[in-house]
Design a protein around this motif. Structure first.
Motif, PDB file in Angstrom:
ATOM      1  N   VAL A 215      45.964  41.058  40.732  1.00  0.00           N
ATOM      2  CA  VAL A 215      44.849  41.161  39.786  1.00  0.00           C
ATOM      3  C   VAL A 215      44.597  42.618  39.433  1.00  0.00           C
ATOM      4  O   VAL A 215      44.440  42.987  38.256  1.00  0.00           O
ATOM      5  CB  VAL A 215      43.573  40.516  40.363  1.00  0.00           C
ATOM      6  CG1 VAL A 215      42.383  40.767  39.438  1.00  0.00           C
ATOM      7  CG2 VAL A 215      43.774  39.023  40.580  1.00  0.00           C
ATOM      8  N   TYR A 216      44.584  43.471  40.435  1.00  0.00           N
ATOM      9  CA  TYR A 216      44.347  44.896  40.187  1.00  0.00           C
ATOM     10  C   TYR A 216      45.476  45.496  39.348  1.00  0.00           C
ATOM     11  O   TYR A 216      45.236  46.339  38.472  1.00  0.00           O
ATOM     12  CB  TYR A 216      44.210  45.645  41.511  1.00  0.00           C
ATOM     13  CG  TYR A 216      44.015  47.132  41.335  1.00  0.00           C
ATOM     14  CD1 TYR A 216      42.795  47.650  40.918  1.00  0.00           C
ATOM     15  CD2 TYR A 216      45.074  48.019  41.557  1.00  0.00           C
ATOM     16  CE1 TYR A 216      42.618  49.016  40.733  1.00  0.00           C
ATOM     17  CE2 TYR A 216      44.916  49.384  41.372  1.00  0.00           C
ATOM     18  CZ  TYR A 216      43.684  49.879  40.961  1.00  0.00           C
ATOM     19  OH  TYR A 216      43.512  51.227  40.765  1.00  0.00           O
ATOM     20  N   ASP A 269      45.211  31.801  36.947  1.00  0.00           N
ATOM     21  CA  ASP A 269      43.958  32.282  37.529  1.00  0.00           C
ATOM     22  C   ASP A 269      43.986  33.798  37.707  1.00  0.00           C
ATOM     23  O   ASP A 269      42.993  34.485  37.442  1.00  0.00           O
ATOM     24  CB  ASP A 269      43.723  31.588  38.874  1.00  0.00           C
ATOM     25  CG  ASP A 269      42.394  31.966  39.501  1.00  0.00           C
ATOM     26  OD1 ASP A 269      41.349  31.712  38.857  1.00  0.00           O
ATOM     27  OD2 ASP A 269      42.392  32.512  40.620  1.00  0.00           O
ATOM     28  N   ILE A 270      45.132  34.341  38.126  1.00  0.00           N
ATOM     29  CA  ILE A 270      45.264  35.795  38.303  1.00  0.00           C
ATOM     30  C   ILE A 270      45.083  36.518  36.972  1.00  0.00           C
ATOM     31  O   ILE A 270      44.369  37.530  36.886  1.00  0.00           O
ATOM     32  CB  ILE A 270      46.636  36.121  38.917  1.00  0.00           C
ATOM     33  CG1 ILE A 270      46.693  35.643  40.363  1.00  0.00           C
ATOM     34  CG2 ILE A 270      46.935  37.615  38.832  1.00  0.00           C
ATOM     35  CD1 ILE A 270      48.067  35.748  40.997  1.00  0.00           C
ATOM     36  N   ARG A 272      43.505  35.520  34.256  1.00  0.00           N
ATOM     37  CA  ARG A 272      42.118  35.424  33.771  1.00  0.00           C
ATOM     38  C   ARG A 272      41.176  36.319  34.573  1.00  0.00           C
ATOM     39  O   ARG A 272      40.260  36.922  34.010  1.00  0.00           O
ATOM     40  CB  ARG A 272      41.664  33.973  33.809  1.00  0.00           C
ATOM     41  CG  ARG A 272      42.392  33.102  32.784  1.00  0.00           C
ATOM     42  CD  ARG A 272      42.016  31.621  32.899  1.00  0.00           C
ATOM     43  NE  ARG A 272      42.696  30.834  31.890  1.00  0.00           N
ATOM     44  CZ  ARG A 272      43.921  30.324  32.015  1.00  0.00           C
ATOM     45  NH1 ARG A 272      44.601  30.523  33.146  1.00  0.00           N
ATOM     46  NH2 ARG A 272      44.481  29.634  31.042  1.00  0.00           N
ATOM     47  N   LYS A 273      41.377  36.435  35.872  1.00  0.00           N
ATOM     48  CA  LYS A 273      40.542  37.313  36.699  1.00  0.00           C
ATOM     49  C   LYS A 273      40.723  38.786  36.330  1.00  0.00           C
ATOM     50  O   LYS A 273      39.814  39.595  36.526  1.00  0.00           O
ATOM     51  CB  LYS A 273      40.866  37.105  38.177  1.00  0.00           C
ATOM     52  CG  LYS A 273      40.308  35.814  38.757  1.00  0.00           C
ATOM     53  CD  LYS A 273      40.651  35.697  40.241  1.00  0.00           C
ATOM     54  CE  LYS A 273      40.044  34.431  40.844  1.00  0.00           C
ATOM     55  NZ  LYS A 273      40.396  34.277  42.279  1.00  0.00           N
ATOM     56  N   SER A 274      41.887  39.119  35.792  1.00  0.00           N
ATOM     57  CA  SER A 274      42.140  40.518  35.420  1.00  0.00           C
ATOM     58  C   SER A 274      41.397  40.925  34.157  1.00  0.00           C
ATOM     59  O   SER A 274      41.325  42.115  33.849  1.00  0.00           O
ATOM     60  CB  SER A 274      43.637  40.738  35.213  1.00  0.00           C
ATOM     61  OG  SER A 274      44.079  40.102  34.024  1.00  0.00           O
ATOM     62  N   GLY A 275      40.863  39.960  33.400  1.00  0.00           N
ATOM     63  CA  GLY A 275      40.147  40.258  32.171  1.00  0.00           C
ATOM     64  C   GLY A 275      41.011  40.195  30.923  1.00  0.00           C
ATOM     65  O   GLY A 275      40.496  40.396  29.814  1.00  0.00           O
TER      66      GLY A 275
END
Length: 312
Positions: A215-216, A269-270, A272-275
């Motif tokens: 994600v980061y 999911d990864i 989408r979590k990253s923006g």
């Protein structure tokens, strides 16, 4: 003038002329009888009719055996492999040393799997969409090099945390594009790339699984995009079938230990979590192969017109 004798007319011919069926002469062989016509044969001396019959029998037998194999494999996977034993978690870790050891034999090992799954079609599909100033992260041994549309690439930067992997990429690229002057090869982690250089396209294929914090990494990569730039991902992760995910979960720890990747991550999911904003998402191979095109929030992107090439 002498009178010629009258010709004799066979009774069978007369009856035929009157519309009746002519009788066969006792010793005459019909000219067009199928029994008298020679049968076409192949070089092996087998008639074509018999050869067709053998082929039909072979295809029916092969189809029955293949169906039996699929049914047995499904039963074994669903009620044997996927049900038995505890699941082990594949923990995030630095995989640079793992890939240093695998670099020289990586293409041979991974090549078998990719050949079986036909992944060259997917690699070609995403690589030829890389245009402008291109950054490929987690490039590995450069397995996308052959599929680049190099005239559309203004510059390209390859990044991988493994020095041995990036050296393999350098050799492949220079061998294929000896005259290309705008390529560089960096042995470093994607999250350590400086923010002062921007890119039109960022490409990553089967790389999220090897990052400690995927994600980061995606959050950092979107900061490297030019306005209107895009991130193209080709990844393996969780599928759409529960029994497939159980298999991935069960073997995730051992897979990560040998190949340095966690192949049971939820890629959608990864992302989408990253923006990132997803423009296009498609899945294949029971949902385990993900293709995603995304851009950073706030950018306005043109509509995607290209159709995806899909296989099961």
């Amino acid at each position: 003038m002498p009178q010629l004798p009258k010709p004799k007319i066979r009774s069978a011919t007369v009856r035929s002329a009157l519309g009746r069926q002519p009788q066969a002469f006792p010793h005459a062989k019909p000219l067009n009888s199928p029994k008298s016509a020679p049968k076409e044969s192949t070089d092996g001396g087998i008639s074509r009719e018999e050869l067709k019959a053998r082929r039909r029998k072979f295809l029916m037998t092969a189809g029955a055996l293949y169906g039996t194999f699929l049914a047995g494999a499904y039963y074994w996977i669903s009620y044997g492999v996927a049900q038995g034993g505890p699941y082990e978690e594949a923990k995030p870790r630095d995989t640079a040393q793992t890939y240093d050891k695998l670099a020289k034999q990586y293409d041979r090992i991974i090549g078998r799997d990719e050949l079986f799954m036909g992944l060259s079609f997917w690699r070609k599909d995403v690589a030829k969409q890389a245009t402008g100033d291109v950054l490929e992260v987690s490039c590995g041994t450069g397995r996308n090099i052959a599929y680049l549309n190099i005239p559309a690439v203004k510059s390209i930067t390859y990044v991988d945390s493994s020095e041995q992997m990036i050296e393999q990429t350098r050799e492949k690229f220079t061998d294929r594009y000896a005259k290309y002057q705008h390529a560089q090869f960096l042995a470093k982690r994607a999250q350590d790339l400086p923010l002062d250089i921007k890119y039109d396209t960022i490409l990553q294929t089967f790389g999220l699984c090897s990052h400690e914090d995927p994600v980061y990494v995606l959050m950092h990569l979107q900061d490297l995009l030019k306005p209107g730039g895009k991130i193209i991902l080709l990844e393996h992760g969780r599928g759409t079938w529960d029994f497939v995910n159980r298999i991935l979960d069960k073997s995730a720890a051992s897979r990560a230990e040998v190949f340095g990747c966690r192949w049971n991550l939820d890629i959608g999911d990864i992302v989408r979590k990253s923006g990132l904003v997803i423009d296009k998402e498609s899945r294949s191979h029971f949902g385990t192969t993900w293709t995603i095109i995304a851009h950073r929030a706030g950018d306005v992107m043109p509509p995607e017109q290209k159709k995806r090439f899909l296989i099961w």
